[in-house]
Design a protein around this motif. Structure first.
Motif, mmCIF file in Angstrom:
data_model
loop_
_atom_site.group_PDB
_atom_site.id
_atom_site.type_symbol
_atom_site.label_atom_id
_atom_site.label_comp_id
_atom_site.label_asym_id
_atom_site.label_seq_id
_atom_site.Cartn_x
_atom_site.Cartn_y
_atom_site.Cartn_z
ATOM 1 N N LEU A 33 49.784 72.981 81.050
ATOM 2 C CA LEU A 33 50.121 72.634 82.422
ATOM 3 C C LEU A 33 51.633 72.632 82.530
ATOM 4 C CD1 LEU A 33 49.226 71.608 85.245
ATOM 5 C CD2 LEU A 33 49.373 69.285 84.324
ATOM 6 N N ALA A 34 52.180 73.370 83.502
ATOM 7 C CA ALA A 34 53.624 73.545 83.595
ATOM 8 C C ALA A 34 54.130 73.165 84.974
ATOM 9 C CB ALA A 34 54.012 74.986 83.286
ATOM 10 N N LEU A 35 55.365 72.725 85.012
ATOM 11 C CA LEU A 35 56.057 72.457 86.267
ATOM 12 C C LEU A 35 56.270 73.763 87.009
ATOM 13 C CD1 LEU A 35 57.645 70.408 88.029
ATOM 14 C CD2 LEU A 35 59.638 70.900 86.609
ATOM 15 N N LEU A 36 55.904 73.820 88.271
ATOM 16 C CA LEU A 36 55.998 75.047 89.050
ATOM 17 C C LEU A 36 57.432 75.560 89.067
ATOM 18 C CD1 LEU A 36 54.616 77.091 90.922
ATOM 19 C CD2 LEU A 36 55.176 75.597 92.845
ATOM 20 N N GLY A 37 57.600 76.829 88.700
ATOM 21 C CA GLY A 37 58.909 77.455 88.708
ATOM 22 C C GLY A 37 59.759 77.110 87.506
ATOM 23 N N LYS A 38 59.206 76.396 86.529
ATOM 24 C CA LYS A 38 59.985 75.950 85.379
ATOM 25 C C LYS A 38 59.955 76.993 84.268
ATOM 26 C CE LYS A 38 62.276 72.438 83.505
ATOM 27 N NZ LYS A 38 63.466 71.859 84.120
ATOM 28 N N SER A 81 41.278 69.627 80.067
ATOM 29 C CA SER A 81 41.972 69.443 78.800
ATOM 30 C C SER A 81 43.036 70.521 78.634
ATOM 31 C CB SER A 81 40.973 69.508 77.644
ATOM 32 O OG SER A 81 41.636 69.412 76.406
ATOM 33 N N TYR A 82 44.231 70.105 78.254
ATOM 34 C CA TYR A 82 45.321 71.042 78.000
ATOM 35 C C TYR A 82 45.787 70.897 76.555
ATOM 36 C CZ TYR A 82 45.610 71.684 83.049
ATOM 37 O OH TYR A 82 45.319 71.972 84.351
ATOM 38 N N ASP A 83 46.194 72.012 75.999
ATOM 39 C CA ASP A 83 46.740 71.998 74.644
ATOM 40 C C ASP A 83 48.216 71.629 74.630
ATOM 41 O OD1 ASP A 83 44.341 73.068 73.217
ATOM 42 O OD2 ASP A 83 44.699 74.763 74.556
ATOM 43 N N GLY A 84 48.866 71.724 75.776
ATOM 44 C CA GLY A 84 50.279 71.392 75.839
ATOM 45 C C GLY A 84 50.751 71.289 77.272
ATOM 46 N N TRP A 85 51.978 70.836 77.426
ATOM 47 C CA TRP A 85 52.569 70.663 78.748
ATOM 48 C C TRP A 85 53.998 71.194 78.717
ATOM 49 C CZ3 TRP A 85 50.058 67.041 75.905
ATOM 50 C CH2 TRP A 85 48.828 66.582 76.393
ATOM 51 N N ILE A 86 54.429 71.767 79.820
ATOM 52 C CA ILE A 86 55.815 72.211 79.957
ATOM 53 C C ILE A 86 56.389 71.453 81.146
ATOM 54 C CG2 ILE A 86 57.341 74.169 80.389
ATOM 55 C CD1 ILE A 86 55.188 75.941 79.113
ATOM 56 N N LEU A 87 57.242 70.490 80.862
ATOM 57 C CA LEU A 87 57.715 69.584 81.901
ATOM 58 C C LEU A 87 59.038 68.959 81.484
ATOM 59 C CD1 LEU A 87 56.700 67.069 80.099
ATOM 60 C CD2 LEU A 87 54.622 67.235 81.454
ATOM 61 N N ASP A 88 59.614 68.178 82.368
ATOM 62 C CA ASP A 88 60.862 67.499 82.058
ATOM 63 C C ASP A 88 60.602 66.348 81.086
ATOM 64 O OD1 ASP A 88 62.281 67.820 85.388
ATOM 65 O OD2 ASP A 88 62.406 69.133 83.651
ATOM 66 N N PRO A 89 61.520 66.108 80.152
ATOM 67 C CA PRO A 89 61.290 65.079 79.127
ATOM 68 C C PRO A 89 61.242 63.660 79.668
ATOM 69 C CG PRO A 89 63.516 65.975 78.965
ATOM 70 C CD PRO A 89 62.779 66.841 79.930
ATOM 71 N N GLY A 99 49.035 58.058 74.277
ATOM 72 C CA GLY A 99 48.476 58.692 73.088
ATOM 73 C C GLY A 99 48.240 60.180 73.241
ATOM 74 N N MET A 100 49.052 60.845 74.069
ATOM 75 C CA MET A 100 48.828 62.255 74.369
ATOM 76 C C MET A 100 49.703 63.197 73.556
ATOM 77 S SD MET A 100 48.748 61.862 78.521
ATOM 78 C CE MET A 100 48.448 63.607 78.791
ATOM 79 N N VAL A 101 50.652 62.664 72.793
ATOM 80 C CA VAL A 101 51.668 63.507 72.167
ATOM 81 C C VAL A 101 51.544 63.464 70.647
ATOM 82 C CG1 VAL A 101 54.143 63.879 71.890
ATOM 83 C CG2 VAL A 101 53.235 63.171 74.103
ATOM 84 N N GLU A 102 51.567 64.629 70.044
ATOM 85 C CA GLU A 102 51.533 64.751 68.586
ATOM 86 C C GLU A 102 52.961 64.738 68.041
ATOM 87 O OE1 GLU A 102 49.921 65.756 64.676
ATOM 88 O OE2 GLU A 102 49.061 64.959 66.519
ATOM 89 N N PRO A 103 53.299 63.852 67.099
ATOM 90 C CA PRO A 103 54.629 63.892 66.480
ATOM 91 C C PRO A 103 54.854 65.240 65.792
ATOM 92 C CG PRO A 103 53.506 61.835 65.970
ATOM 93 C CD PRO A 103 52.486 62.733 66.602
ATOM 94 N N LEU A 104 56.045 65.799 65.977
ATOM 95 C CA LEU A 104 56.300 67.158 65.503
ATOM 96 C C LEU A 104 57.223 67.222 64.290
ATOM 97 C CD1 LEU A 104 56.824 68.949 68.954
ATOM 98 C CD2 LEU A 104 54.716 68.725 67.623
ATOM 99 N N ASP A 105 57.695 66.099 63.799
ATOM 100 C CA ASP A 105 58.682 66.113 62.716
ATOM 101 C C ASP A 105 58.177 66.860 61.482
ATOM 102 O OD1 ASP A 105 60.818 63.836 63.673
ATOM 103 O OD2 ASP A 105 58.777 63.363 64.290
ATOM 104 N N THR A 106 56.925 66.623 61.099
ATOM 105 C CA THR A 106 56.377 67.268 59.903
ATOM 106 C C THR A 106 56.298 68.776 60.081
ATOM 107 O OG1 THR A 106 55.077 65.291 59.406
ATOM 108 C CG2 THR A 106 54.424 67.337 58.322
#
Length: 270
Positions: A33-38, A81-89, A99-106
């Motif tokens: 799911l993405a912000l329109l025009g982003k 259900s979405y596998d990811g989001w493209i939006l402002d932080p 609880g929607m975000v997977e830590p990415l450090d690893t």
């Protein structure tokens, strides 16, 4: 809204029909799911990368006011259900707490090809991080950069400014010069601040160096602990004074003119 998504995905789906034959595994779909025009160009490039890995990227778009509700609804009622989001932080806090975000450090540490240190520091240490953990990958962003006429500075025997006070002194001294030899005095600054989105950006950059003694931990409009407004102080008065005078040296945007990413007066040498 849907028409925009179809236009973006058209090139992806066309490429998929070619690349899918070369994949040893069935093509799998990923949705976001993405912000329109982003970052539409970035999405197109990302879609091609997915195709190379035998995935397709399906994108739904939403307007800015609708996006927070749609994102959080996916966690609460499971309608989509979405596998990811493209939006402002700015939405990271609510998403992490839901609880929607997977830590990415690893993942970042294990992927040398990502070249994470090469990302601009703000994006990898601030906007992509929540509570000390990387929660998102930068797809696109803007960084303010100072451009100056080297020929003009050389003739005036000036060095580029390193502080806002130096910036003001140079702008004040050079304003009214004829930079393009057309016989008409020119402005010394080529910002697009009036009726464009740069006004808040410029003002925040004037204020934050004077008010954030501890860097981003200090906050700049509100105290991060008490949420007390940080506006009634000498730093705010100084920033407002700087901003007011700098505006008087800034080339005005003609009435009805469109705000542009490129500053045309600078490119035209006027």
């Amino acid at each position: 809204m849907r028409r925009t998504a179809a236009l973006v995905l058209l090139g992806m789906l066309t490429a998929r029909s070619v690349l899918a034959d070369n994949c040893t595994e069935p093509v799998a779909d990923s949705s976001c799911l993405a912000l329109l025009g982003k970052s539409l160009d970035g999405l197109s490039a990302l879609g091609k990368e997915y195709l190379n890995m035998c995935y397709s990227l399906i994108v739904d778009y939403a307007e800015i006011p609708d996006l927070p509700g749609l994102v959080l609804d996916t966690a609460s009622n499971g309608q989509r259900s979405y596998d990811g989001w493209i939006l402002d932080p700015v939405m990271t806090v609510d998403m992490v707490q839901a609880g929607m975000v997977e830590p990415l450090d690893t993942y970042i540490a294990a992927d040398a090809s990502l070249n994470w240190p090469d990302f601009i520091r703000y994006f990898r240490q601030v906007s992509s991080v929540y509570n000390g953990t990387v929660t998102g990958m930068p797809l696109a962003g803007k960084v303010s950069t100072l451009y100056y006429r080297k020929d003009v500075f050389a003739m005036a025997n000036l060095s580029p400014p390193s502080t806002w006070d130096e910036f003001l002194t140079i702008a004040r001294a050079m304003n009214g010069s004829d930079f393009n030899a057309d016989g008409v005095p020119d402005y010394s600054i080529c910002w697009q601040v009036i009726n464009c989105l740069e006004d808040t950006v410029v003002f925040s950059q004037l204020l934050t160096p004077m008010i954030q003694a501890l860097g981003t931990k200090s906050g700049w409009m509100f105290d991060p602990v008490s949420m007390t407004p940080l506006v009634n102080n000498e730093a705010m008065l100084k920033a407002l004074s700087l901003y007011k005078e700098l505006l008087s040296y800034t080339v005005p945007l003609p009435r009805g003119a469109q705000c542009m990413l490129a500053h045309m007066p600078f490119l035209q040498g006027s």
